[in-house]
Design a protein around this motif. Structure first.
Motif, PDB file in Angstrom:
ATOM      1  N   PHE A  53      17.538  -4.195  -6.998  1.00  0.00           N
ATOM      2  CA  PHE A  53      16.910  -4.361  -5.689  1.00  0.00           C
ATOM      3  C   PHE A  53      16.506  -5.805  -5.419  1.00  0.00           C
ATOM      4  CE2 PHE A  53      15.657   0.080  -6.893  1.00  0.00           C
ATOM      5  CZ  PHE A  53      16.495   0.713  -5.993  1.00  0.00           C
ATOM      6  N   ALA A  54      16.256  -6.560  -6.477  1.00  0.00           N
ATOM      7  CA  ALA A  54      15.758  -7.928  -6.322  1.00  0.00           C
ATOM      8  C   ALA A  54      16.374  -8.830  -7.381  1.00  0.00           C
ATOM      9  CB  ALA A  54      14.235  -7.952  -6.424  1.00  0.00           C
ATOM     10  N   PRO A  55      17.614  -9.293  -7.156  1.00  0.00           N
ATOM     11  CA  PRO A  55      18.272 -10.157  -8.140  1.00  0.00           C
ATOM     12  C   PRO A  55      17.474 -11.406  -8.486  1.00  0.00           C
ATOM     13  CG  PRO A  55      19.846  -9.419  -6.502  1.00  0.00           C
ATOM     14  CD  PRO A  55      18.495  -8.991  -6.014  1.00  0.00           C
ATOM     15  N   SER A  56      16.655 -11.873  -7.548  1.00  0.00           N
ATOM     16  CA  SER A  56      15.877 -13.087  -7.793  1.00  0.00           C
ATOM     17  C   SER A  56      14.650 -12.824  -8.651  1.00  0.00           C
ATOM     18  CB  SER A  56      15.422 -13.696  -6.464  1.00  0.00           C
ATOM     19  OG  SER A  56      14.467 -12.853  -5.841  1.00  0.00           O
ATOM     20  N   GLY A  57      14.312 -11.554  -8.872  1.00  0.00           N
ATOM     21  CA  GLY A  57      13.121 -11.216  -9.635  1.00  0.00           C
ATOM     22  C   GLY A  57      11.928 -10.860  -8.776  1.00  0.00           C
ATOM     23  N   ARG A  58      12.057 -10.980  -7.468  1.00  0.00           N
ATOM     24  CA  ARG A  58      10.975 -10.609  -6.559  1.00  0.00           C
ATOM     25  C   ARG A  58      11.589 -10.196  -5.226  1.00  0.00           C
ATOM     26  NH1 ARG A  58      10.365 -14.293  -2.497  1.00  0.00           N
ATOM     27  NH2 ARG A  58      11.042 -16.445  -2.852  1.00  0.00           N
ATOM     28  N   ILE A  59      10.789  -9.522  -4.383  1.00  0.00           N
ATOM     29  CA  ILE A  59      11.258  -9.208  -3.043  1.00  0.00           C
ATOM     30  C   ILE A  59      10.824 -10.319  -2.085  1.00  0.00           C
ATOM     31  CG2 ILE A  59      11.367  -6.751  -3.480  1.00  0.00           C
ATOM     32  CD1 ILE A  59       8.757  -6.352  -2.064  1.00  0.00           C
ATOM     33  N   TYR A 113       5.069  -4.676  -7.409  1.00  0.00           N
ATOM     34  CA  TYR A 113       5.966  -5.728  -6.902  1.00  0.00           C
ATOM     35  C   TYR A 113       6.216  -6.828  -7.923  1.00  0.00           C
ATOM     36  CZ  TYR A 113       1.281  -7.513  -6.013  1.00  0.00           C
ATOM     37  OH  TYR A 113      -0.037  -7.885  -6.160  1.00  0.00           O
ATOM     38  N   LYS A 114       5.481  -6.816  -9.027  1.00  0.00           N
ATOM     39  CA  LYS A 114       5.690  -7.826 -10.063  1.00  0.00           C
ATOM     40  C   LYS A 114       6.837  -7.466 -11.003  1.00  0.00           C
ATOM     41  CE  LYS A 114       0.861  -9.392 -10.141  1.00  0.00           C
ATOM     42  NZ  LYS A 114      -0.359  -9.554 -10.964  1.00  0.00           N
ATOM     43  N   ASP A 115       7.337  -6.249 -10.888  1.00  0.00           N
ATOM     44  CA  ASP A 115       8.410  -5.804 -11.781  1.00  0.00           C
ATOM     45  C   ASP A 115       9.396  -4.940 -11.004  1.00  0.00           C
ATOM     46  OD1 ASP A 115       9.874  -5.394 -14.091  1.00  0.00           O
ATOM     47  OD2 ASP A 115       8.673  -3.677 -14.730  1.00  0.00           O
ATOM     48  N   VAL A 116      10.131  -5.562 -10.095  1.00  0.00           N
ATOM     49  CA  VAL A 116      11.116  -4.856  -9.280  1.00  0.00           C
ATOM     50  C   VAL A 116      12.475  -4.928  -9.977  1.00  0.00           C
ATOM     51  CG1 VAL A 116      12.241  -4.748  -7.031  1.00  0.00           C
ATOM     52  CG2 VAL A 116       9.849  -5.449  -7.201  1.00  0.00           C
ATOM     53  N   ARG A 169       0.827  -1.207   0.000  1.00  0.00           N
ATOM     54  CA  ARG A 169       0.000   0.000   0.000  1.00  0.00           C
ATOM     55  C   ARG A 169       0.862   1.258   0.000  1.00  0.00           C
ATOM     56  NH1 ARG A 169      -2.202  -0.712   4.437  1.00  0.00           N
ATOM     57  NH2 ARG A 169      -1.050   0.822   5.670  1.00  0.00           N
ATOM     58  N   ARG A 170       1.951   1.249   0.782  1.00  0.00           N
ATOM     59  CA  ARG A 170       2.805   2.433   0.889  1.00  0.00           C
ATOM     60  C   ARG A 170       3.417   2.808  -0.449  1.00  0.00           C
ATOM     61  NH1 ARG A 170       8.055   4.097   3.110  1.00  0.00           N
ATOM     62  NH2 ARG A 170       8.879   2.008   2.811  1.00  0.00           N
ATOM     63  N   LYS A 171       3.908   1.819  -1.172  1.00  0.00           N
ATOM     64  CA  LYS A 171       4.521   2.093  -2.471  1.00  0.00           C
ATOM     65  C   LYS A 171       3.484   2.561  -3.494  1.00  0.00           C
ATOM     66  CE  LYS A 171       8.794   1.272  -1.493  1.00  0.00           C
ATOM     67  NZ  LYS A 171       9.748   2.408  -1.435  1.00  0.00           N
ATOM     68  N   HIS A 172       2.281   2.007  -3.410  1.00  0.00           N
ATOM     69  CA  HIS A 172       1.219   2.452  -4.315  1.00  0.00           C
ATOM     70  C   HIS A 172       0.855   3.907  -4.026  1.00  0.00           C
ATOM     71  CE1 HIS A 172      -2.185   2.486  -6.937  1.00  0.00           C
ATOM     72  NE2 HIS A 172      -3.059   2.544  -5.953  1.00  0.00           N
ATOM     73  N   GLU A 173       0.811   4.268  -2.730  1.00  0.00           N
ATOM     74  CA  GLU A 173       0.499   5.646  -2.354  1.00  0.00           C
ATOM     75  C   GLU A 173       1.588   6.609  -2.801  1.00  0.00           C
ATOM     76  OE1 GLU A 173      -0.024   5.298   1.827  1.00  0.00           O
ATOM     77  OE2 GLU A 173      -2.111   4.608   1.694  1.00  0.00           O
ATOM     78  N   GLN A 174       2.807   6.091  -2.990  1.00  0.00           N
ATOM     79  CA  GLN A 174       3.913   6.923  -3.454  1.00  0.00           C
ATOM     80  C   GLN A 174       3.941   7.060  -4.972  1.00  0.00           C
ATOM     81  OE1 GLN A 174       7.372   5.071  -1.699  1.00  0.00           O
ATOM     82  NE2 GLN A 174       6.927   5.863   0.347  1.00  0.00           N
ATOM     83  N   GLY A 175       2.948   6.467  -5.646  1.00  0.00           N
ATOM     84  CA  GLY A 175       2.811   6.665  -7.080  1.00  0.00           C
ATOM     85  C   GLY A 175       3.082   5.467  -7.960  1.00  0.00           C
ATOM     86  N   LEU A 176       3.481   4.343  -7.381  1.00  0.00           N
ATOM     87  CA  LEU A 176       3.718   3.142  -8.176  1.00  0.00           C
ATOM     88  C   LEU A 176       2.407   2.450  -8.501  1.00  0.00           C
ATOM     89  CD1 LEU A 176       6.847   1.625  -6.367  1.00  0.00           C
ATOM     90  CD2 LEU A 176       6.783   3.044  -8.424  1.00  0.00           C
ATOM     91  N   PRO A 177       2.357   1.660  -9.581  1.00  0.00           N
ATOM     92  CA  PRO A 177       1.131   0.941  -9.917  1.00  0.00           C
ATOM     93  C   PRO A 177       0.769  -0.080  -8.847  1.00  0.00           C
ATOM     94  CG  PRO A 177       2.958   0.206 -11.295  1.00  0.00           C
ATOM     95  CD  PRO A 177       3.433   1.420 -10.563  1.00  0.00           C
ATOM     96  N   VAL A 178      -0.486  -0.518  -8.859  1.00  0.00           N
ATOM     97  CA  VAL A 178      -0.970  -1.450  -7.841  1.00  0.00           C
ATOM     98  C   VAL A 178      -0.122  -2.710  -7.805  1.00  0.00           C
ATOM     99  CG1 VAL A 178      -2.926  -2.877  -7.136  1.00  0.00           C
ATOM    100  CG2 VAL A 178      -3.321  -0.558  -7.975  1.00  0.00           C
ATOM    101  N   ASP A 179       0.295  -3.190  -8.958  1.00  0.00           N
ATOM    102  CA  ASP A 179       1.074  -4.434  -9.028  1.00  0.00           C
ATOM    103  C   ASP A 179       2.574  -4.161  -9.192  1.00  0.00           C
ATOM    104  OD1 ASP A 179       0.953  -3.398 -11.562  1.00  0.00           O
ATOM    105  OD2 ASP A 179       0.524  -5.323 -12.547  1.00  0.00           O
TER     106      ASP A 179
END
Length: 258
Positions: free
Chosen positions: A211-217, A204-207, A192-202
């Protein structure tokens, strides 16, 4: 059943990492005190875990006497206390320009002083059970993001508290104190925090790989799996340790290639 019959207070366990830890503790045979600020969410957690395994306490950690009330509830409900997980935290953006002393004090009150108060209140019960404390910090405690100044300082102070009490309480009372520092975790509040900062709802699917060498957090359940080791007897006499749980090293990391 690595936590058979152990009674554990977990602050901030109505959601996120705390909730995941509570669920894993019960799966491992433990009984838990659920704590947070969201009555409906807390009741859902207790219903999921079962009234025989969980009890709920809703109260702000900055209120005088809350630590004593949490301990009393654990002992009254389950007859003992074996561990405390200091997970609850205020995560709020701030930097040198936006932080005033009142805000800074509020962050320190919840993120650093409340854990100390709960350890202090729980100690008379942790001593006879040779129990333990697990503090949930953050990799930001090492230095922090530019806009997480107060939060990062509070987690750095928590690390020093862990080191200090991990030595003195283990030496004097047989109570272990350790800390895990999660990296970037996909909790409900973080999404929710990241979405409120202007990122799309999803978002976390494209980090980005930096920040996320594995492709996800990280997932809350992965932090919970690590927490069980420190709460269980299998971690033996280890105390005063700070463990980072992140998917890349914080020190000596190779710079990403363009």
């Amino acid at each position: 059943m690595r936590l058979q019959e152990k009674v554990i207070i977990i602050t901030g366990s109505c959601t996120g990492i705390g909730k995941a830890i509570a669920k894993r503790c019960v799966e491992e045979g433990g009984r838990v005190v659920i704590h947070g600020l969201e009555p409906e969410l807390g009741q859902e957690v207790v219903a999921e875990l079962g009234a025989e395994n969980a009890v709920l306490h809703i109260e702000d950690l900055s209120v005088e006497g809350v630590a004593e009330r949490l301990v009393a509830l654990a002992v009254l409900t389950f007859g003992r206390l074996d561990a405390v997980v200091n997970n609850a935290a205020l995560v709020a953006s701030s930097n040198i320009h936006t932080t005033d002393l009142a805000f800074f004090r509020q962050i320190l009150e919840v993120n650093t002083l409340a854990p100390f108060a709960l350890i202090q209140a729980a100690l008379p019960y942790l001593k006879p059970s040779k129990g333990c404390v697990l503090n949930i910090g953050s990799v930001n405690g090492w230095s922090g993001e530019p806009d997480l100044m107060a939060y990062s300082v509070s987690k750095g102070a928590l690390m020093t508290l862990t080191r200090n009490l991990g030595d003195t309480l283990h030496r004097e009372d047989g109570v272990r104190v350790n800390q895990i520092n999660p990296g970037w975790v996909l909790t409900e509040n973080e999404a929710r925090r990241k979405h409120e900062q202007g990122l799309p709802v999803d978002w976390y699917k494209d980090v980005p790989p930096v920040f996320a060498p594995s492709g996800r957090i990280l997932w809350p359940a992965e932090i919970a799996a690590a927490a069980v080791y420190w709460l269980a007897d299998e971690s033996g006499p280890i105390s005063g340790q700070i463990i980072d749980l992140e998917q890349h090293p914080l020190i000596g990391r190779n710079p990403p290639k363009n």
